[in-house]
Design a protein around this motif. Structure first.
Motif, PDB file in Angstrom:
ATOM      1  N   ARG A 236      22.138  30.464  14.756  1.00  4.76           N
ATOM      2  CA  ARG A 236      21.406  31.030  16.317  1.00  4.76           C
ATOM      3  C   ARG A 236      22.801  31.899  17.143  1.00  4.76           C
ATOM      4  O   ARG A 236      23.409  32.155  16.476  1.00  4.76           O
ATOM      5  N   VAL A 237      21.683  32.483  17.432  1.00  5.94           N
ATOM      6  CA  VAL A 237      21.986  34.150  17.999  1.00  5.94           C
ATOM      7  C   VAL A 237      21.544  34.159  19.098  1.00  5.94           C
ATOM      8  O   VAL A 237      20.544  33.539  20.070  1.00  5.94           O
ATOM      9  N   LEU A 238      21.790  35.221  20.194  1.00  2.00           N
ATOM     10  CA  LEU A 238      21.117  35.539  21.049  1.00  2.00           C
ATOM     11  C   LEU A 238      20.648  37.172  20.861  1.00  2.00           C
ATOM     12  O   LEU A 238      21.634  37.846  20.011  1.00  2.00           O
ATOM     13  N   GLY A 239      20.200  37.864  21.355  1.00  2.00           N
ATOM     14  CA  GLY A 239      19.716  39.060  21.200  1.00  2.00           C
ATOM     15  C   GLY A 239      20.301  39.977  22.270  1.00  2.00           C
ATOM     16  O   GLY A 239      20.198  39.985  23.254  1.00  2.00           O
ATOM     17  N   LEU A 240      20.298  41.985  22.396  1.00  2.00           N
ATOM     18  CA  LEU A 240      21.159  42.637  22.924  1.00  2.00           C
ATOM     19  C   LEU A 240      20.792  43.573  23.697  1.00  2.00           C
ATOM     20  O   LEU A 240      18.453  43.627  23.335  1.00  2.00           O
ATOM     21  N   VAL A 241      20.126  43.021  24.757  1.00  2.00           N
ATOM     22  CA  VAL A 241      19.315  44.072  25.638  1.00  2.00           C
ATOM     23  C   VAL A 241      18.529  45.198  25.346  1.00  2.00           C
ATOM     24  O   VAL A 241      17.788  45.719  24.926  1.00  2.00           O
ATOM     25  N   ARG A 242      19.886  46.402  25.089  1.00  2.00           N
ATOM     26  CA  ARG A 242      19.587  47.475  24.243  1.00  2.00           C
ATOM     27  C   ARG A 242      19.844  47.512  22.746  1.00  2.00           C
ATOM     28  O   ARG A 242      21.553  47.408  22.294  1.00  2.00           O
ATOM     29  N   PRO A 243      19.843  46.879  22.077  1.00  4.13           N
ATOM     30  CA  PRO A 243      20.048  46.669  20.381  1.00  4.13           C
ATOM     31  C   PRO A 243      20.684  48.256  19.856  1.00  4.13           C
ATOM     32  O   PRO A 243      21.555  47.761  18.399  1.00  4.13           O
ATOM     33  N   THR A 244      20.220  49.107  19.693  1.00  8.63           N
ATOM     34  CA  THR A 244      21.339  50.574  19.539  1.00  8.63           C
ATOM     35  C   THR A 244      22.447  50.178  20.081  1.00  8.63           C
ATOM     36  O   THR A 244      23.110  51.601  19.676  1.00  8.63           O
ATOM     37  N   HIS A 245      22.716  49.696  20.882  1.00  5.98           N
ATOM     38  CA  HIS A 245      23.596  50.099  21.562  1.00  5.98           C
ATOM     39  C   HIS A 245      25.237  49.527  21.454  1.00  5.98           C
ATOM     40  O   HIS A 245      25.243  48.314  21.678  1.00  5.98           O
ATOM     41  N   LEU A 246      25.773  50.096  20.457  1.00  6.75           N
ATOM     42  CA  LEU A 246      26.972  49.095  19.597  1.00  6.75           C
ATOM     43  C   LEU A 246      28.266  49.011  20.078  1.00  6.75           C
ATOM     44  O   LEU A 246      28.952  48.443  19.552  1.00  6.75           O
ATOM     45  N   THR A 247      28.513  50.818  20.308  1.00 10.96           N
ATOM     46  CA  THR A 247      29.822  50.314  21.328  1.00 10.96           C
ATOM     47  C   THR A 247      29.908  51.649  21.782  1.00 10.96           C
ATOM     48  O   THR A 247      29.235  52.565  21.787  1.00 10.96           O
ATOM     49  N   GLY A 248      31.179  51.940  23.537  1.00 11.62           N
ATOM     50  CA  GLY A 248      30.771  53.086  23.998  1.00 11.62           C
ATOM     51  C   GLY A 248      30.312  53.142  25.268  1.00 11.62           C
ATOM     52  O   GLY A 248      29.487  52.131  25.548  1.00 11.62           O
ATOM     53  N   PRO A 249      29.914  54.046  25.598  1.00 13.68           N
ATOM     54  CA  PRO A 249      29.275  54.078  27.187  1.00 13.68           C
ATOM     55  C   PRO A 249      28.023  54.046  26.585  1.00 13.68           C
ATOM     56  O   PRO A 249      27.111  54.466  25.913  1.00 13.68           O
ATOM     57  N   THR A 250      26.931  53.157  27.697  1.00 11.06           N
ATOM     58  CA  THR A 250      25.473  53.700  27.781  1.00 11.06           C
ATOM     59  C   THR A 250      24.504  55.313  27.239  1.00 11.06           C
ATOM     60  O   THR A 250      25.204  55.944  29.018  1.00 11.06           O
TER      61      THR A 250
ATOM     62  N   SER B 100      21.300  57.377  27.330  1.00 12.85           N
ATOM     63  CA  SER B 100      19.912  57.985  27.934  1.00 12.85           C
ATOM     64  C   SER B 100      19.374  57.140  26.076  1.00 12.85           C
ATOM     65  O   SER B 100      17.837  56.393  26.760  1.00 12.85           O
ATOM     66  N   GLU B 101      19.185  57.378  24.786  1.00  9.52           N
ATOM     67  CA  GLU B 101      18.573  57.008  23.745  1.00  9.52           C
ATOM     68  C   GLU B 101      18.651  54.728  24.245  1.00  9.52           C
ATOM     69  O   GLU B 101      17.825  54.643  23.299  1.00  9.52           O
ATOM     70  N   HIS B 102      20.062  54.442  24.149  1.00  7.73           N
ATOM     71  CA  HIS B 102      20.180  53.157  24.309  1.00  7.73           C
ATOM     72  C   HIS B 102      18.999  52.220  25.221  1.00  7.73           C
ATOM     73  O   HIS B 102      18.700  51.428  24.880  1.00  7.73           O
ATOM     74  N   HIS B 103      19.019  53.238  26.786  1.00  8.06           N
ATOM     75  CA  HIS B 103      17.325  52.866  26.936  1.00  8.06           C
ATOM     76  C   HIS B 103      16.615  53.057  27.360  1.00  8.06           C
ATOM     77  O   HIS B 103      15.979  52.659  27.286  1.00  8.06           O
ATOM     78  N   ALA B 104      16.247  53.776  25.969  1.00  8.20           N
ATOM     79  CA  ALA B 104      14.801  54.383  26.025  1.00  8.20           C
ATOM     80  C   ALA B 104      14.518  52.684  24.632  1.00  8.20           C
ATOM     81  O   ALA B 104      12.860  52.891  24.882  1.00  8.20           O
ATOM     82  N   LEU B 105      15.371  52.732  24.139  1.00  8.96           N
ATOM     83  CA  LEU B 105      14.902  51.384  23.448  1.00  8.96           C
ATOM     84  C   LEU B 105      15.212  49.638  23.717  1.00  8.96           C
ATOM     85  O   LEU B 105      15.522  48.648  23.606  1.00  8.96           O
ATOM     86  N   GLY B 106      15.277  49.879  25.307  1.00  7.41           N
ATOM     87  CA  GLY B 106      16.066  48.290  25.838  1.00  7.41           C
ATOM     88  C   GLY B 106      14.983  47.850  26.137  1.00  7.41           C
ATOM     89  O   GLY B 106      13.388  47.859  26.092  1.00  7.41           O
ATOM     90  N   LEU B 107      14.897  46.253  25.763  1.00  7.25           N
ATOM     91  CA  LEU B 107      14.169  44.981  26.191  1.00  7.25           C
ATOM     92  C   LEU B 107      13.267  44.923  27.270  1.00  7.25           C
ATOM     93  O   LEU B 107      14.887  44.866  28.383  1.00  7.25           O
ATOM     94  N   GLY B 108      12.328  44.424  27.316  1.00  8.82           N
ATOM     95  CA  GLY B 108      11.808  44.143  28.374  1.00  8.82           C
ATOM     96  C   GLY B 108      11.302  45.483  29.071  1.00  8.82           C
ATOM     97  O   GLY B 108      10.064  45.550  30.533  1.00  8.82           O
TER      98      GLY B 108
END
Length: 353
Positions: free
Chosen positions: A89-103, A105-113
């Protein structure tokens, strides 16, 4: 399978389409049967085209929404198999590559929705690193509310503290604006930490519900328009150590007045309008005089989500859900959130457990 899609051209253009179920997976991917999707104000704005001029409309219909929970039904290969197995049973991260630290631009670019395809579908492929285990006592509907709203609340309270050393104790006062998803999650988290909380709303009925959830004080801002003065009164002139600022340009001047010396205003929302559309208050000198900080909060990374999950499991926190809509009722769910009468989160049930 079925999915909801939009061209960011309004609720009338928001519709269901039939597409093939995903078949081929990369070795670091998993296929998830979506059980529940939570609706955020961001989703409403994207579907209604409120972000045009900031976001380019998609050339073809795209799936909106970003918060989903579900069950893994297929594992792609050895990489994903080291982390997950069928039935998890899982939930998805909104920004799948944002694993640690501040957000970034590369995290935004892969954001879901947006800009990437969202989660209002019956089945979806996720990267193995873009998922988090659901605490076993949470339902799928409850878990779906966590990726944006709960994580934003968590970061608003804890962004400046080391991981696993969150703020605690009644000596810290938190001001929470409104009774939407972020605010109610923040209230539940702050109550679990034993913090002193002040909740504002225009509805006495909603404020009563906030008290039932543990709010220390409540303020009806329709009855008390200068609510910053009331916050200072309730705190014997000290002000709030942390302000979860959800309003934006129209509420920010009072937040600056209400913040304690050395306090933090965590800006998480723009419910009173986009800041680019309205003249901004001169807050700099006031913040300097109070030695306070204004911090923009933009969700959070996976390690902070996992940290938050530990609290939800230990304290058995159950997110507050205002209403659950069926998958075929997604339009009604979007309209309901836009109207703003909800207390807590609104969820769409995609598949039964």
């Amino acid at each position: 399978m079925k999915q909801w899609v939009t061209l960011m051209d309004g609720i009338d253009g928001f519709h269901i389409q039939e597409v093939p179920e995903p078949v081929d997976l990369k070795e670091d991917e998993v296929l998830v049967r979506i059980n529940a999707v939570a609706v955020n104000h961001r989703d409403v704005k994207i579907i209604n085209g409120d972000f045009k001029g900031r976001y380019a409309a998609p050339a073809s219909p795209m799936v909106p929404t970003s918060d989903a929970s579900g069950t893994i039904v297929k594992v792609g290969g050895p990489v994903s198999a080291t982390k997950w197995q069928e039935g998890d049973r899982v939930l998805g991260l909104v920004r799948p590559t944002h694993l640690t630290g501040p957000t970034r631009s590369e995290h935004h670019a892969l954001g879901l929705g947006f800009p990437q395809s969202g989660v209002l579908v019956e089945y979806r492929v996720f990267s193995a690193s873009g998922l988090v285990q659901i605490p076993h006592k949470l339902s799928f509907e409850e878990a779906a509310t966590l990726p944006i709203a709960a994580t934003t609340a968590w970061m608003a309270l804890n962004w400046n503290r080391p991981i696993d050393k969150p703020v605690r104790g009644p000596q810290t006062t938190v001001l929470l604006q409104g009774t939407g998803g972020v605010t109610i999650h923040a209230l539940q988290q702050a109550t679990a930490f034993g913090l002193t909380t002040i909740v504002t709303s225009s509805s006495d009925e909603k404020l009563l519900k906030a008290q039932e959830l543990g709010a220390t004080y409540t303020v009806n801002y329709k009855k008390i328009p200068d609510w910053a003065d009331e916050v200072l009164k309730l705190t014997q002139g000290k002000g709030a150590d942390i302000i979860v600022e959800t309003g934006g340009p129209e509420t920010m001047p009072q937040s600056v007045r209400a913040v304690a010396e050395g306090g933090i205003i965590s800006a998480v929302g723009v419910l009173t309008g986009m800041t680019e559309d309205k003249p901004q208050p001169a807050v700099g000198l006031s913040l300097i005089n109070r030695n306070a900080a204004l911090k923009g909060i933009n969700i959070g990374p996976r390690d902070r989500v996992e940290e938050m999950m530990r609290l939800y499991e230990q304290k058995e926190i159950h997110p507050i859900i205002d209403r659950v809509f069926g998958f075929d009722e997604a339009r009604d769910a979007i309209t309901y959130v836009k109207e703003g009468s909800h207390f807590g989160k609104v969820v769409i049930r995609v598949n039964e457990d």
